[in-house]
Enzyme design. Sequence first.
Site, PDB file in Angstrom:
ATOM      1  N   LEU A 166       9.190   7.688  -0.703  1.00 20.67           N
ATOM      2  CA  LEU A 166       8.565   8.903  -1.236  1.00 20.67           C
ATOM      3  C   LEU A 166       7.574   9.513  -0.264  1.00 20.67           C
ATOM      4  O   LEU A 166       7.350  10.711  -0.265  1.00 20.67           O
ATOM      5  CB  LEU A 166       7.828   8.598  -2.549  1.00 20.67           C
ATOM      6  CG  LEU A 166       8.670   8.177  -3.743  1.00 20.67           C
ATOM      7  CD1 LEU A 166       7.800   8.103  -4.990  1.00 20.67           C
ATOM      8  CD2 LEU A 166       9.817   9.150  -3.976  1.00 20.67           C
ATOM      9  N   THR A 203       2.522  11.762  -5.488  1.00 20.80           N
ATOM     10  CA  THR A 203       2.835  11.094  -4.225  1.00 20.80           C
ATOM     11  C   THR A 203       1.825  11.578  -3.176  1.00 20.80           C
ATOM     12  O   THR A 203       1.277  10.771  -2.424  1.00 20.80           O
ATOM     13  CB  THR A 203       4.288  11.389  -3.793  1.00 20.80           C
ATOM     14  OG1 THR A 203       5.153  10.842  -4.798  1.00 20.80           O
ATOM     15  CG2 THR A 203       4.609  10.778  -2.444  1.00 20.80           C
ATOM     16  N   GLU A 207      -0.849   9.305  -1.161  1.00 21.43           N
ATOM     17  CA  GLU A 207      -0.798   9.249   0.305  1.00 21.43           C
ATOM     18  C   GLU A 207      -2.083   9.796   0.933  1.00 21.43           C
ATOM     19  O   GLU A 207      -2.538   9.287   1.959  1.00 21.43           O
ATOM     20  CB  GLU A 207       0.433   9.987   0.836  1.00 21.43           C
ATOM     21  CG  GLU A 207       1.780   9.403   0.407  1.00 21.43           C
ATOM     22  CD  GLU A 207       1.988   7.941   0.785  1.00 21.43           C
ATOM     23  OE1 GLU A 207       1.306   7.459   1.709  1.00 21.43           O
ATOM     24  OE2 GLU A 207       2.829   7.282   0.145  1.00 21.43           O
ATOM     25  N   HIS A 216      -3.555  -0.030  -1.085  1.00 18.50           N
ATOM     26  CA  HIS A 216      -2.944  -0.286  -2.390  1.00 18.50           C
ATOM     27  C   HIS A 216      -3.833  -1.261  -3.173  1.00 18.50           C
ATOM     28  O   HIS A 216      -4.401  -2.176  -2.579  1.00 18.50           O
ATOM     29  CB  HIS A 216      -1.550  -0.892  -2.217  1.00 18.50           C
ATOM     30  CG  HIS A 216      -0.576   0.062  -1.597  1.00 18.50           C
ATOM     31  ND1 HIS A 216       0.287  -0.295  -0.592  1.00 18.50           N
ATOM     32  CD2 HIS A 216      -0.333   1.376  -1.862  1.00 18.50           C
ATOM     33  CE1 HIS A 216       1.034   0.761  -0.254  1.00 18.50           C
ATOM     34  NE2 HIS A 216       0.669   1.788  -1.009  1.00 18.50           N
ATOM     35  N   TRP A 218      -3.153  -3.734  -4.952  1.00 22.45           N
ATOM     36  CA  TRP A 218      -2.774  -5.154  -4.895  1.00 22.45           C
ATOM     37  C   TRP A 218      -2.902  -5.695  -3.479  1.00 22.45           C
ATOM     38  O   TRP A 218      -2.573  -6.857  -3.215  1.00 22.45           O
ATOM     39  CB  TRP A 218      -1.357  -5.360  -5.446  1.00 22.45           C
ATOM     40  CG  TRP A 218      -0.273  -4.849  -4.550  1.00 22.45           C
ATOM     41  CD1 TRP A 218       0.440  -5.583  -3.642  1.00 22.45           C
ATOM     42  CD2 TRP A 218       0.239  -3.513  -4.455  1.00 22.45           C
ATOM     43  NE1 TRP A 218       1.345  -4.771  -2.987  1.00 22.45           N
ATOM     44  CE2 TRP A 218       1.251  -3.497  -3.475  1.00 22.45           C
ATOM     45  CE3 TRP A 218      -0.059  -2.307  -5.120  1.00 22.45           C
ATOM     46  CZ2 TRP A 218       1.952  -2.334  -3.136  1.00 22.45           C
ATOM     47  CZ3 TRP A 218       0.642  -1.164  -4.784  1.00 22.45           C
ATOM     48  CH2 TRP A 218       1.629  -1.182  -3.804  1.00 22.45           C
ATOM     49  N   ASP A 228      -8.236  -5.130  -1.720  1.00 22.65           N
ATOM     50  CA  ASP A 228      -8.162  -3.731  -1.285  1.00 22.65           C
ATOM     51  C   ASP A 228      -9.517  -3.249  -0.773  1.00 22.65           C
ATOM     52  O   ASP A 228      -9.686  -2.078  -0.472  1.00 22.65           O
ATOM     53  CB  ASP A 228      -7.644  -2.831  -2.423  1.00 22.65           C
ATOM     54  CG  ASP A 228      -8.561  -2.798  -3.632  1.00 22.65           C
ATOM     55  OD1 ASP A 228      -9.567  -3.561  -3.654  1.00 22.65           O
ATOM     56  OD2 ASP A 228      -8.295  -2.021  -4.562  1.00 22.65           O
ATOM     57  N   VAL A 230     -12.188  -2.859  -2.313  1.00 27.37           N
ATOM     58  CA  VAL A 230     -12.801  -1.959  -3.294  1.00 27.37           C
ATOM     59  C   VAL A 230     -13.316  -2.821  -4.448  1.00 27.37           C
ATOM     60  O   VAL A 230     -12.517  -3.392  -5.192  1.00 27.37           O
ATOM     61  CB  VAL A 230     -11.762  -0.929  -3.815  1.00 27.37           C
ATOM     62  CG1 VAL A 230     -12.346  -0.105  -4.949  1.00 27.37           C
ATOM     63  CG2 VAL A 230     -11.289  -0.024  -2.690  1.00 27.37           C
ATOM     64  N   THR A 233     -12.022  -2.222  -8.409  1.00 21.97           N
ATOM     65  CA  THR A 233     -10.630  -2.307  -8.875  1.00 21.97           C
ATOM     66  C   THR A 233     -10.313  -3.795  -9.021  1.00 21.97           C
ATOM     67  O   THR A 233     -10.514  -4.561  -8.078  1.00 21.97           O
ATOM     68  CB  THR A 233      -9.637  -1.664  -7.875  1.00 21.97           C
ATOM     69  OG1 THR A 233      -9.815  -2.263  -6.586  1.00 21.97           O
ATOM     70  CG2 THR A 233      -9.849  -0.169  -7.771  1.00 21.97           C
ATOM     71  N   ASP A 269       4.443   9.092 -11.588  1.00 22.66           N
ATOM     72  CA  ASP A 269       3.392  10.124 -11.557  1.00 22.66           C
ATOM     73  C   ASP A 269       2.677  10.247 -12.903  1.00 22.66           C
ATOM     74  O   ASP A 269       1.456  10.405 -12.959  1.00 22.66           O
ATOM     75  CB  ASP A 269       4.001  11.492 -11.196  1.00 22.66           C
ATOM     76  CG  ASP A 269       4.164  11.667  -9.689  1.00 22.66           C
ATOM     77  OD1 ASP A 269       4.118  10.657  -8.953  1.00 22.66           O
ATOM     78  OD2 ASP A 269       4.359  12.819  -9.251  1.00 22.66           O
TER      79      ASP A 269
HETATM   80 ZN   LIG Z   1       0.960   3.733  -0.577  1.00 21.47          ZN
END
Ligand SMILES: [Zn+2]
Length: 295
Positions: A166, A203, A207, A216, A218, A228, A230, A233, A269
Amino acid sequence: MPKKRAKARALRRSCGTMAAHMMLLEQHPSFRANQMRLEGTTDRLRSAGLDLLKTRLATIKVVVNVVYKTAEQDISTAQITSQIRALNKDFRATNADKASVPAPWKGFVTDSRLKFKLTKVTRTQTKKASFTHDDGVKKASTGGVPPTSPKKYLNLWVCPLGGGLLGYAQFPGGPSSTDGVVINYKAFGTTGTATAPFNKGRTATHEIGHFFNLRHIWADTPDCSGSDMVPDTPNCAGPNYGKPAWPVITCNNAPHGDMFMNYMDYVDDAAMYMFTAQQVLRMRVALAGPRSGLG
Ligand SMILES: [Zn+2]
């Protein structure tokens, strides 16, 4: 007698950012050092307690590079502006579906104070049937078109991508000649060739999150060992797909589970609708550092 048919396998999100990143790290050793430096600055500013409410409203000027083989792929200006509109909702947290964020995380939804302004559209016809995450779409010699002033503008390339990809993005601190974000024309904007379940412009939201240094959720590890980087999260095991039912428990993250409705997961989405405060902090540090020319 009616024959029961096997249900066609649902389309799943697939992002090429990490694969592209690994290739670029091999070719450009300074990229790794630049990323480490940015990580250090991010840690420092997080400890200092950067007040996100006091960050200025930044306008990111966008150049959209349409690279097409068929007339269908030469997407309309209306489709391009539909993408910019979607970005402005998602990054300012004015998207209506943020109402679906589960109660424990409602307070985590954060306005990045980034907005996007379409500055220029380029259109290039190519002989290539499709591109991949090797940056071929960013060079004339491989059937693409180079970016316009990538230090000053966020360049988006919209083109056919093969292998179910994508999109993919380049993290901050990499080579200028390939800097920007590539998106499949079938997953760009909210109208025209945008195709469900990737027709809400997310998408590009995902991005551009990478482009501003988000990973990401995970952490691209096949287990619970990664981060990540962060803190707000929850740690989670792997990507979530489709439209999961909340909660999804992995990595001892009960009772609330994976924050799969985050833009940096792999859900459809219609199932992603938030950035957290600490993700916004990463993006703002990238904007103040290696992305400072943009806005
Ligand atoms: Zn990605």
